[in-house]
Write a protein that holds these residues in place. Structure first.
Motif, PDB file in Angstrom:
ATOM      1  N   TYR A   1      36.402 123.077 -28.976  1.00 20.18           N
ATOM      2  CA  TYR A   1      37.155 121.850 -29.750  1.00 20.18           C
ATOM      3  C   TYR A   1      35.604 121.258 -28.825  1.00 20.18           C
ATOM      4  N   GLY A   2      35.135 121.216 -27.121  1.00 24.39           N
ATOM      5  CA  GLY A   2      33.803 120.775 -27.577  1.00 24.39           C
ATOM      6  C   GLY A   2      32.533 121.315 -27.929  1.00 24.39           C
ATOM      7  N   ILE A   3      32.659 122.657 -27.910  1.00 27.21           N
ATOM      8  CA  ILE A   3      31.575 123.240 -29.016  1.00 27.21           C
ATOM      9  C   ILE A   3      30.999 122.329 -30.110  1.00 27.21           C
ATOM     10  N   TYR A   4      32.128 122.011 -30.867  1.00 26.74           N
ATOM     11  CA  TYR A   4      32.015 121.570 -32.388  1.00 26.74           C
ATOM     12  C   TYR A   4      32.047 119.895 -31.771  1.00 26.74           C
TER      13      TYR A   4
ATOM     14  N   MET B   1      25.590 120.499 -23.320  1.00 27.64           N
ATOM     15  CA  MET B   1      27.218 120.339 -22.929  1.00 27.64           C
ATOM     16  C   MET B   1      27.278 121.536 -23.956  1.00 27.64           C
ATOM     17  N   PRO B   2      27.394 122.262 -25.453  1.00 28.03           N
ATOM     18  CA  PRO B   2      27.381 123.290 -26.398  1.00 28.03           C
ATOM     19  C   PRO B   2      27.313 124.777 -25.325  1.00 28.03           C
ATOM     20  N   PHE B   3      26.299 125.163 -24.715  1.00 24.33           N
ATOM     21  CA  PHE B   3      26.935 126.427 -24.453  1.00 24.33           C
ATOM     22  C   PHE B   3      27.203 125.818 -23.033  1.00 24.33           C
ATOM     23  N   ILE B   4      27.563 125.464 -22.248  1.00 27.03           N
ATOM     24  CA  ILE B   4      28.069 125.257 -21.005  1.00 27.03           C
ATOM     25  C   ILE B   4      29.507 125.722 -22.022  1.00 27.03           C
ATOM     26  N   ALA B   5      30.275 125.031 -22.707  1.00 23.50           N
ATOM     27  CA  ALA B   5      31.273 124.780 -23.101  1.00 23.50           C
ATOM     28  C   ALA B   5      31.341 126.697 -23.910  1.00 23.50           C
ATOM     29  N   THR B   6      30.377 126.958 -24.194  1.00 18.53           N
ATOM     30  CA  THR B   6      30.570 128.345 -24.824  1.00 18.53           C
ATOM     31  C   THR B   6      30.733 129.473 -23.700  1.00 18.53           C
ATOM     32  N   LEU B   7      30.096 128.976 -22.424  1.00 21.34           N
ATOM     33  CA  LEU B   7      30.390 130.108 -21.403  1.00 21.34           C
ATOM     34  C   LEU B   7      32.076 130.105 -20.558  1.00 21.34           C
ATOM     35  N   GLY B   8      32.171 128.231 -20.607  1.00 21.81           N
ATOM     36  CA  GLY B   8      33.870 128.372 -20.596  1.00 21.81           C
ATOM     37  C   GLY B   8      34.620 129.070 -21.154  1.00 21.81           C
TER      38      GLY B   8
END
Length: 333
Positions: free
Chosen positions: A243-246, A256-263
């Protein structure tokens, strides 16, 4: 008298090496998969330049994990090598083609399109093979003791094909969000456009694999559905990252999209670990069954504990030196 479990320590080290490889090398493999779909040749230059200074260092974690597994759990290789020989060969061949393309694409003018293909297909084959290997680990191996008695193509099933395609989608998502972080202009806009589509593909494959896995391995079904536990927190956190990525892509956030994808990758990986723990060779061989002698593990541990801080320091330094945007017309080469 030994007061600590060396097998547990080594399992942690190898697990750490695997997830570091997935996170570090995943996004540059993902860029290779996305290569044919880039808007133009300038965008491809930016994509390759964004990872050219760091891609070979990222693969250090693959070497660390593989060497550590051989030293600490040698009996695993008596099953994994005959069972996964073709898949591992395809992965290594793909990584070789990808590496050669890095060096030759910038030096070739007339035949650059061939190196573009080598970069793309090398990345795609290596990624698919990694995903298929993960799928094979989930479905288990046909063994007698620590001797593999299955066929050479048992690793290639509908389930492993799906996990291979899922890995391709996941790495592509990592690559797209990395490109958002490292690029600007029309290249960044293209990355913003494709990220929601890739996220949707990842979630669809994730849902199918999650629904299929309990039927592939009964022990996983029992662990997840046999009792209520905190294990369900892991997929919840993974979905929160999705959800954060979107959301952050919609708001045109860059990092933040990259960090959320790592998560998302980390929580999915932890879900796999807790589903199988402490089994290292499914269906029933544990880390203690496959472990080498404690003296061997201790000897190797002294060296690894010296090497890991050096690798972490070098990795952090490389990312710091080559921080910032990669612009069209500029590059590492």
């Amino acid at each position: 008298m030994q007061t600590f479990d060396l097998s547990l320590i080594w399992a942690g080290i190898i697990g750490f090496g695997i997830i570091m490889y997935v996170l570090m090398d995943g996004f540059d493999l993902g860029l290779g998969i996305l290569f044919p779909f880039a808007p133009d040749e300038d965008a491809r230059d930016v994509m390759m330049n964004s990872v050219a200074p760091i891609w070979d260092g990222n693969e250090t974690w693959l070497v660390l994990g593989g060497a550590g597994l051989l030293g600490a759990f040698p009996l695993v290789y008596s099953v994994f090598l005959p069972a996964l020989y073709i898949g591992v060969f395809l992965m290594l061949a793909g990584l070789i083609f990808r590496g050669v393309a890095f060096e030759f694409r910038f030096k070739s003018k007339r035949n650059r399109h061939w190196w573009n293909r080598a970069f793309c297909w090398g990345s795609a084959v290596a990624t698919f093979a990694q995903g298929a290997v993960v799928g094979t680990y989930i479905q288990g191996f046909e063994t007698e003791g620590f001797v593999y008695v299955g066929g050479a193509l048992d690793w290639l099933t509908p389930f492993t094909v799906l996990t291979g395609l899922g890995m391709m989608a996941g790495y592509s998502l990592l690559g797209a969000t990395w490109l958002i972080l490292k690029s600007e202009g029309h290249v960044q806009e293209w990355a913003y456009r494709i990220t929601p589509k890739l996220l949707a593909a990842v979630l669809v494959v994730f849902a199918i694999i999650s629904a299929w896995t309990p039927f592939v391995d009964g022990s996983v079904r029992e662990r997840w559905f046999g009792q209520v536990s905190l294990i369900w927190l892991l997929p919840v956190l993974a979905m929160a990252c999705a959800y954060g990525i979107y959301r952050w892509v919609s708001h045109r956030r860059e990092g933040m999209p990259f960090i959320a994808t790592l998560g998302m990758f980390i929580f999915t990986y932890l879900g796999l670990v807790v589903s199988k723990w402490p089994v290292i060779v499914p269906p029933d061989h544990t880390i203690w069954d496959a472990a080498s002698a404690p003296e061997s593990q201790l000897f190797l541990l002294l060296g690894v504990l010296f090497v890991i801080p050096i690798v972490l320091t070098y990795t952090a330094w490389s990312y710091w030196v080559f921080r910032g945007k990669v612009r069209t017309g500029e590059g590492y080469h």
